[in-house]
Enzyme design. Structure first.
Site, PDB file in Angstrom:
ATOM      1  N   SER A  37     107.934  53.262  39.331  1.00 28.72           N
ATOM      2  CA  SER A  37     106.530  53.140  38.925  1.00 28.72           C
ATOM      3  C   SER A  37     105.665  53.902  39.911  1.00 28.72           C
ATOM      4  O   SER A  37     105.622  53.569  41.104  1.00 28.72           O
ATOM      5  CB  SER A  37     106.116  51.667  38.913  1.00 28.72           C
ATOM      6  OG  SER A  37     104.698  51.594  38.983  1.00 28.72           O
TER       7      SER A  37
ATOM      8  N   HIS B  82     107.737  55.700  35.238  1.00 26.39           N
ATOM      9  CA  HIS B  82     106.929  54.606  34.688  1.00 26.39           C
ATOM     10  C   HIS B  82     105.478  54.774  35.141  1.00 26.39           C
ATOM     11  O   HIS B  82     105.194  54.865  36.332  1.00 26.39           O
ATOM     12  CB  HIS B  82     107.501  53.275  35.180  1.00 26.39           C
ATOM     13  CG  HIS B  82     106.869  52.069  34.584  1.00 26.39           C
ATOM     14  ND1 HIS B  82     107.225  51.555  33.351  1.00 26.39           N
ATOM     15  CD2 HIS B  82     105.886  51.256  35.047  1.00 26.39           C
ATOM     16  CE1 HIS B  82     106.506  50.471  33.094  1.00 26.39           C
ATOM     17  NE2 HIS B  82     105.669  50.264  34.097  1.00 26.39           N
TER      18      HIS B  82
ATOM     19  N   ASP C  57     101.706  53.241  34.996  1.00 31.39           N
ATOM     20  CA  ASP C  57     100.947  52.013  34.743  1.00 31.39           C
ATOM     21  C   ASP C  57      99.477  52.324  34.493  1.00 31.39           C
ATOM     22  O   ASP C  57      98.760  52.732  35.406  1.00 31.39           O
ATOM     23  CB  ASP C  57     101.077  51.067  35.940  1.00 31.39           C
ATOM     24  CG  ASP C  57     102.464  50.444  36.007  1.00 31.39           C
ATOM     25  OD1 ASP C  57     102.893  49.865  34.995  1.00 31.39           O
ATOM     26  OD2 ASP C  57     103.111  50.561  37.058  1.00 31.39           O
TER      27      ASP C  57
ATOM     28  N   MET D  62      95.863  50.925  33.575  1.00 22.69           N
ATOM     29  CA  MET D  62      95.085  49.675  33.595  1.00 22.69           C
ATOM     30  C   MET D  62      93.610  50.013  33.404  1.00 22.69           C
ATOM     31  O   MET D  62      93.125  51.009  33.944  1.00 22.69           O
ATOM     32  CB  MET D  62      95.268  48.969  34.939  1.00 22.69           C
ATOM     33  CG  MET D  62      96.721  48.726  35.300  1.00 22.69           C
ATOM     34  SD  MET D  62      96.880  47.744  36.794  1.00 22.69           S
ATOM     35  CE  MET D  62      98.639  47.889  37.121  1.00 22.69           C
TER      36      MET D  62
ATOM     37  N   HIS E  86     103.066  52.590  30.321  1.00 21.54           N
ATOM     38  CA  HIS E  86     102.858  51.150  30.153  1.00 21.54           C
ATOM     39  C   HIS E  86     101.355  50.888  30.077  1.00 21.54           C
ATOM     40  O   HIS E  86     100.661  50.945  31.093  1.00 21.54           O
ATOM     41  CB  HIS E  86     103.512  50.444  31.360  1.00 21.54           C
ATOM     42  CG  HIS E  86     103.359  48.962  31.371  1.00 21.54           C
ATOM     43  ND1 HIS E  86     103.646  48.196  32.484  1.00 21.54           N
ATOM     44  CD2 HIS E  86     102.954  48.081  30.413  1.00 21.54           C
ATOM     45  CE1 HIS E  86     103.438  46.914  32.217  1.00 21.54           C
ATOM     46  NE2 HIS E  86     103.002  46.815  30.984  1.00 21.54           N
TER      47      HIS E  86
ATOM     48  N   MET F 181      98.366  48.724  29.975  1.00 21.03           N
ATOM     49  CA  MET F 181      97.814  47.383  30.209  1.00 21.03           C
ATOM     50  C   MET F 181      96.315  47.486  29.943  1.00 21.03           C
ATOM     51  O   MET F 181      95.487  47.456  30.858  1.00 21.03           O
ATOM     52  CB  MET F 181      98.121  46.947  31.655  1.00 21.03           C
ATOM     53  CG  MET F 181      99.582  46.586  31.846  1.00 21.03           C
ATOM     54  SD  MET F 181     100.082  46.625  33.573  1.00 21.03           S
ATOM     55  CE  MET F 181     100.410  48.374  33.751  1.00 21.03           C
TER      56      MET F 181
ATOM     57  N   MET G 125     107.714  41.336  31.453  1.00 23.06           N
ATOM     58  CA  MET G 125     107.036  41.346  32.762  1.00 23.06           C
ATOM     59  C   MET G 125     107.545  40.176  33.599  1.00 23.06           C
ATOM     60  O   MET G 125     107.581  39.032  33.136  1.00 23.06           O
ATOM     61  CB  MET G 125     105.524  41.197  32.580  1.00 23.06           C
ATOM     62  CG  MET G 125     104.820  42.370  31.913  1.00 23.06           C
ATOM     63  SD  MET G 125     105.050  43.948  32.749  1.00 23.06           S
ATOM     64  CE  MET G 125     104.325  43.634  34.365  1.00 23.06           C
TER      65      MET G 125
ATOM     66  N   ASP H 223     109.974  44.548  34.496  1.00 21.44           N
ATOM     67  CA  ASP H 223     108.958  45.156  35.373  1.00 21.44           C
ATOM     68  C   ASP H 223     108.278  44.086  36.221  1.00 21.44           C
ATOM     69  O   ASP H 223     107.694  43.138  35.692  1.00 21.44           O
ATOM     70  CB  ASP H 223     107.920  45.846  34.452  1.00 21.44           C
ATOM     71  CG  ASP H 223     106.833  46.595  35.214  1.00 21.44           C
ATOM     72  OD1 ASP H 223     106.890  46.668  36.444  1.00 21.44           O
ATOM     73  OD2 ASP H 223     105.918  47.110  34.527  1.00 21.44           O
TER      74      ASP H 223
ATOM     75  N   GLY I 236     108.276  43.090  40.736  1.00 19.67           N
ATOM     76  CA  GLY I 236     109.007  42.441  41.820  1.00 19.67           C
ATOM     77  C   GLY I 236     110.487  42.789  41.868  1.00 19.67           C
ATOM     78  O   GLY I 236     111.281  42.031  42.437  1.00 19.67           O
TER      79      GLY I 236
ATOM     80  N   GLY J 210     108.258  49.714  41.765  1.00 18.51           N
ATOM     81  CA  GLY J 210     107.197  50.471  42.439  1.00 18.51           C
ATOM     82  C   GLY J 210     107.358  50.393  43.935  1.00 18.51           C
ATOM     83  O   GLY J 210     107.885  51.309  44.578  1.00 18.51           O
ATOM     84  N   SER J 211     106.962  49.243  44.505  1.00 17.24           N
ATOM     85  CA  SER J 211     106.967  49.124  45.964  1.00 17.24           C
ATOM     86  C   SER J 211     108.375  49.217  46.568  1.00 17.24           C
ATOM     87  O   SER J 211     108.513  49.627  47.720  1.00 17.24           O
ATOM     88  CB  SER J 211     106.276  47.820  46.387  1.00 17.24           C
ATOM     89  OG  SER J 211     106.797  46.744  45.669  1.00 17.24           O
TER      90      SER J 211
END
Ligand code: DX5
Ligand code: ZN
Length: 225
Positions: free
Chosen positions: A10, A35, A37, A39, A68, A70, A139, A177, A179, A199-200
């Site tokens: 991500s 990916h 995101d 928003m 994605h 959102m 999610m 998606d 954590g 992501g992280s």
């Protein structure tokens, strides 16, 4: 379990000042999807990126772009995202007025259609589109931010989704998606997830993306590689 696990970095956790280079790095490191995101400050509080950035990312990779959304009123924006180079457009069941119609409109744009549900949303909310979507995105955090803790309580829902899809012969990919890290990836795969968004865990200070992606793959163990 025959399918290969796909990894979808991500870019929300990338360094936006050198986004192109980071997209190229994950491409070389074997990303299966990029990916993205999106928003809007309404469906979720933050505002991130729009079609202009999707178009820019498109120029740095041949890997499919997994967008994605959102956002509220997704039907107003899908055409622009398809035009910008999205390969998969995923909408939230919670944001759709008529989910079936929305999924059909995405497919009519010549791209793949995905549907996503928040941790608190039951499978019932997407039951009527499971046979027609290309991707189902579960999610495992409440959408809005990278770096949140994986919600264990969603694992059961992933197991149920896998069961329904296998039993009824639905071909959609099951993506998860939120954590996902070397600590949680194996549980997701064992539950039935086949596309891991991260992501992280991928864009981490002091480590190359080649390293973090390899760690993620290894953490799925010998389940499926
Ligand atoms: C959350 C986004 C995720 C997020 C994942 O709203 O949809 O894709 O970037 O970030 P991590 O992997 O750090 O949870
Ligand atoms: Zn996402």
């Amino acid at each position: 379990m025959p399918d290969k696990i796909k990894i979808a970095p991500s870019i929300l956790s990338a360094d936006f000042a050198r986004l192109g280079e980071q997209v190229a790095e994950v491409t070389v490191a074997g990303a299966d999807y990029i990916h993205i995101d999106v928003m809007d400050g309404h469906f979720v509080p933050p505002i991130t990126i729009g079609p202009i950035v999707v178009e820019a990312v498109r120029r740095w990779t041949d890997v499919p772009l997994d967008v994605h959304l959102m956002i509220d009123n997704p039907e107003r924006h899908i055409e622009q995202f398809a035009g910008a180079g999205a390969d998969i457009i995923t909408v939230h069941a919670e944001a759709a007025n008529d989910l079936g119609e929305l999924i059909e409109s995405i497919k009519n744009l010549g791209v793949k259609a995905g549907v996503s549900i928040n941790p608190a949303t039951p499978i019932d909310a997407i039951e009527n589109v499971l046979s027609s979507v290309d991707l189902v995105l579960a999610m495992t955090v409440n959408p809005g931010w990278a770096g949140q803790a994986f919600m264990e309580e969603v694992v059961d829902k992933i197991v149920q989704l896998r069961r329904i899809m296998d039993r009824r012969g639905f071909a959609a990919e099951l993506e998860v998606d939120g954590g996902i890290s070397p600590k949680t990836a194996r549980r997701v795969v064992e539950a039935g997830g086949r596309v891991l968004v991260a992501g992280s865990a991928i864009f981490t200070k002091g480590k190359s993306v080649a390293e973090t992606m390899a760690e993620l793959r290894v953490s799925c163990g010998d389940v499926i590689l």
